[in-house]
Design a protein around this motif. Structure first.
Motif, PDB file in Angstrom:
ATOM      1  N   VAL A  52       0.854  -1.181   0.000  1.00  0.00           N
ATOM      2  CA  VAL A  52       0.000   0.000   0.000  1.00  0.00           C
ATOM      3  C   VAL A  52       0.893   1.236   0.000  1.00  0.00           C
ATOM      4  O   VAL A  52       1.839   1.327   0.795  1.00  0.00           O
ATOM      5  CB  VAL A  52      -0.929   0.016   1.235  1.00  0.00           C
ATOM      6  CG1 VAL A  52      -1.735   1.306   1.287  1.00  0.00           C
ATOM      7  CG2 VAL A  52      -1.847  -1.201   1.225  1.00  0.00           C
ATOM      8  N   HIS A  54       0.699   5.612  -0.197  1.00  0.00           N
ATOM      9  CA  HIS A  54      -0.140   6.809  -0.138  1.00  0.00           C
ATOM     10  C   HIS A  54       0.283   7.761  -1.249  1.00  0.00           C
ATOM     11  O   HIS A  54       1.417   8.234  -1.269  1.00  0.00           O
ATOM     12  CB  HIS A  54      -0.017   7.501   1.221  1.00  0.00           C
ATOM     13  CG  HIS A  54      -1.061   8.552   1.417  1.00  0.00           C
ATOM     14  ND1 HIS A  54      -2.218   8.308   2.115  1.00  0.00           N
ATOM     15  CD2 HIS A  54      -1.146   9.832   0.985  1.00  0.00           C
ATOM     16  CE1 HIS A  54      -2.968   9.398   2.114  1.00  0.00           C
ATOM     17  NE2 HIS A  54      -2.330  10.332   1.431  1.00  0.00           N
ATOM     18  N   VAL A  85      -1.362  -1.295  -4.189  1.00  0.00           N
ATOM     19  CA  VAL A  85      -2.607  -0.551  -4.064  1.00  0.00           C
ATOM     20  C   VAL A  85      -2.229   0.874  -3.678  1.00  0.00           C
ATOM     21  O   VAL A  85      -1.472   1.080  -2.725  1.00  0.00           O
ATOM     22  CB  VAL A  85      -3.518  -1.177  -2.981  1.00  0.00           C
ATOM     23  CG1 VAL A  85      -4.693  -0.282  -2.669  1.00  0.00           C
ATOM     24  CG2 VAL A  85      -3.983  -2.554  -3.420  1.00  0.00           C
ATOM     25  N   THR A  86      -2.738   1.854  -4.441  1.00  0.00           N
ATOM     26  CA  THR A  86      -2.467   3.246  -4.097  1.00  0.00           C
ATOM     27  C   THR A  86      -3.740   3.868  -3.543  1.00  0.00           C
ATOM     28  O   THR A  86      -4.841   3.572  -4.007  1.00  0.00           O
ATOM     29  CB  THR A  86      -1.967   4.049  -5.310  1.00  0.00           C
ATOM     30  OG1 THR A  86      -2.956   4.028  -6.332  1.00  0.00           O
ATOM     31  CG2 THR A  86      -0.661   3.471  -5.834  1.00  0.00           C
ATOM     32  N   LYS A  87      -3.551   4.704  -2.532  1.00  0.00           N
ATOM     33  CA  LYS A  87      -4.689   5.338  -1.864  1.00  0.00           C
ATOM     34  C   LYS A  87      -4.410   6.814  -1.691  1.00  0.00           C
ATOM     35  O   LYS A  87      -3.264   7.255  -1.759  1.00  0.00           O
ATOM     36  CB  LYS A  87      -4.937   4.678  -0.506  1.00  0.00           C
ATOM     37  CG  LYS A  87      -3.783   4.832   0.464  1.00  0.00           C
ATOM     38  CD  LYS A  87      -4.062   4.117   1.764  1.00  0.00           C
ATOM     39  CE  LYS A  87      -2.929   4.286   2.755  1.00  0.00           C
ATOM     40  NZ  LYS A  87      -2.567   5.650   3.095  1.00  0.00           N
ATOM     41  N   ALA A  92      -6.576   1.889   3.634  1.00  0.00           N
ATOM     42  CA  ALA A  92      -6.183   1.228   2.392  1.00  0.00           C
ATOM     43  C   ALA A  92      -7.364   0.596   1.671  1.00  0.00           C
ATOM     44  O   ALA A  92      -7.256   0.245   0.502  1.00  0.00           O
ATOM     45  CB  ALA A  92      -5.121   0.174   2.682  1.00  0.00           C
ATOM     46  N   THR A  96     -10.086   1.962  -3.146  1.00  0.00           N
ATOM     47  CA  THR A  96      -9.105   1.074  -3.783  1.00  0.00           C
ATOM     48  C   THR A  96      -9.764  -0.281  -4.059  1.00  0.00           C
ATOM     49  O   THR A  96     -10.888  -0.536  -3.635  1.00  0.00           O
ATOM     50  CB  THR A  96      -7.875   0.839  -2.878  1.00  0.00           C
ATOM     51  OG1 THR A  96      -8.243  -0.021  -1.797  1.00  0.00           O
ATOM     52  CG2 THR A  96      -7.312   2.151  -2.345  1.00  0.00           C
ATOM     53  N   ASP A  97      -9.021  -1.157  -4.688  1.00  0.00           N
ATOM     54  CA  ASP A  97      -9.517  -2.514  -4.939  1.00  0.00           C
ATOM     55  C   ASP A  97      -8.893  -3.530  -3.977  1.00  0.00           C
ATOM     56  O   ASP A  97      -8.872  -4.726  -4.263  1.00  0.00           O
ATOM     57  CB  ASP A  97      -9.291  -2.911  -6.392  1.00  0.00           C
ATOM     58  CG  ASP A  97      -7.824  -3.012  -6.772  1.00  0.00           C
ATOM     59  OD1 ASP A  97      -6.941  -2.583  -5.987  1.00  0.00           O
ATOM     60  OD2 ASP A  97      -7.529  -3.517  -7.867  1.00  0.00           O
ATOM     61  N   LEU A  98      -8.399  -3.081  -2.824  1.00  0.00           N
ATOM     62  CA  LEU A  98      -7.757  -3.991  -1.884  1.00  0.00           C
ATOM     63  C   LEU A  98      -8.690  -5.121  -1.451  1.00  0.00           C
ATOM     64  O   LEU A  98      -8.308  -6.295  -1.468  1.00  0.00           O
ATOM     65  CB  LEU A  98      -7.234  -3.226  -0.657  1.00  0.00           C
ATOM     66  CG  LEU A  98      -6.565  -4.086   0.422  1.00  0.00           C
ATOM     67  CD1 LEU A  98      -5.385  -4.870  -0.138  1.00  0.00           C
ATOM     68  CD2 LEU A  98      -6.127  -3.206   1.590  1.00  0.00           C
ATOM     69  N   THR A 124      -6.565   1.481   8.501  1.00  0.00           N
ATOM     70  CA  THR A 124      -6.624   0.262   7.697  1.00  0.00           C
ATOM     71  C   THR A 124      -7.016  -0.931   8.564  1.00  0.00           C
ATOM     72  O   THR A 124      -7.849  -1.755   8.164  1.00  0.00           O
ATOM     73  CB  THR A 124      -5.279   0.031   6.989  1.00  0.00           C
ATOM     74  OG1 THR A 124      -5.052   1.125   6.082  1.00  0.00           O
ATOM     75  CG2 THR A 124      -5.258  -1.283   6.227  1.00  0.00           C
TER      76      THR A 124
END
Length: 189
Positions: A52, A54, A85-87, A92, A96-98, A124
């Motif tokens: 992850v 930021h 994954v970028t947020k 997180a 996002t698509d986490l 998170t």
């Protein structure tokens, strides 16, 4: 601590910006060594890692995508096959698509560490728990910053960390050390 093969490692915001002068003092001088030990051991087991990062939407932020501070700390860069994954917010899971990535591969437990304990890590952990994941927080692989209270007095980063870990332990996560995680890893290959 024995971990199932349905467990993913989630390093949160292990970025260079947090070493820049504009950020307040941190407390954990072992955060990088502990986090790198987790990554190395985790990779050896074949379990999934989802990184992850930021990416601030505030131009000029040290976490702005074009800023040198946005880069991962040395050794924390995703390796081949490890998703990123970028947020742009603390959690997180938000925007996002986490969650989708985790559910697609049958993950029911997440192991979380990173920067900072009281902000992106805590958020998170809380959201992940609320979404039904079993969450494990690796407390000595996290770090946070000194902050000012409402009167301008300094609250030490170690005290902020301790208070946040206590609240997470009370309701949202199992709290462990790096050594406990490393002792429980077995290859799933």
């Amino acid at each position: 601590m024995k971990l199932s093969d349905k467990t993913a490692l989630i390093p949160v915001d292990m970025q260079q910006a947090f070493d820049r002068a504009l950020w307040p003092a941190r407390w954990n001088d072992k955060v990088d060594a502990n986090g790198l030990a987790l990554l190395s051991a985790w990779r050896a087991t074949g379990r999934p890692i989802i990184h992850v990062r930021h990416d601030s939407i505030q131009e000029g932020s040290s976490l702005w995508p074009e800023s040198p501070g946005n880069a991962f700390r040395p050794g924390f860069e995703p390796q081949f096959g490890e998703p990123l994954v970028t947020k742009s917010v603390n959690a997180a899971f938000i925007g996002t698509d986490l969650d989708l990535r985790l559910r697609r591969v049958g993950i029911d437990t997440i192991v979380v560490f990173g920067i900072s304990t009281d902000m992106c890590v805590s958020t998170t952990v809380r959201v992940g728990s609320n979404m039904g994941y079993k969450v494990i927080l690796v407390e000595d692989s996290c770090d946070c910053f000194d902050l000012a209270d409402s009167r301008g007095a300094r609250i030490a980063a170690a005290d902020i960390h301790q208070a946040h870990v206590a609240t997470l332990r009370a309701e949202f996560a199992t709290v462990v050390t790096t050594a406990e995680i490393l002792g429980g890893l077995e290859s799933v290959a």
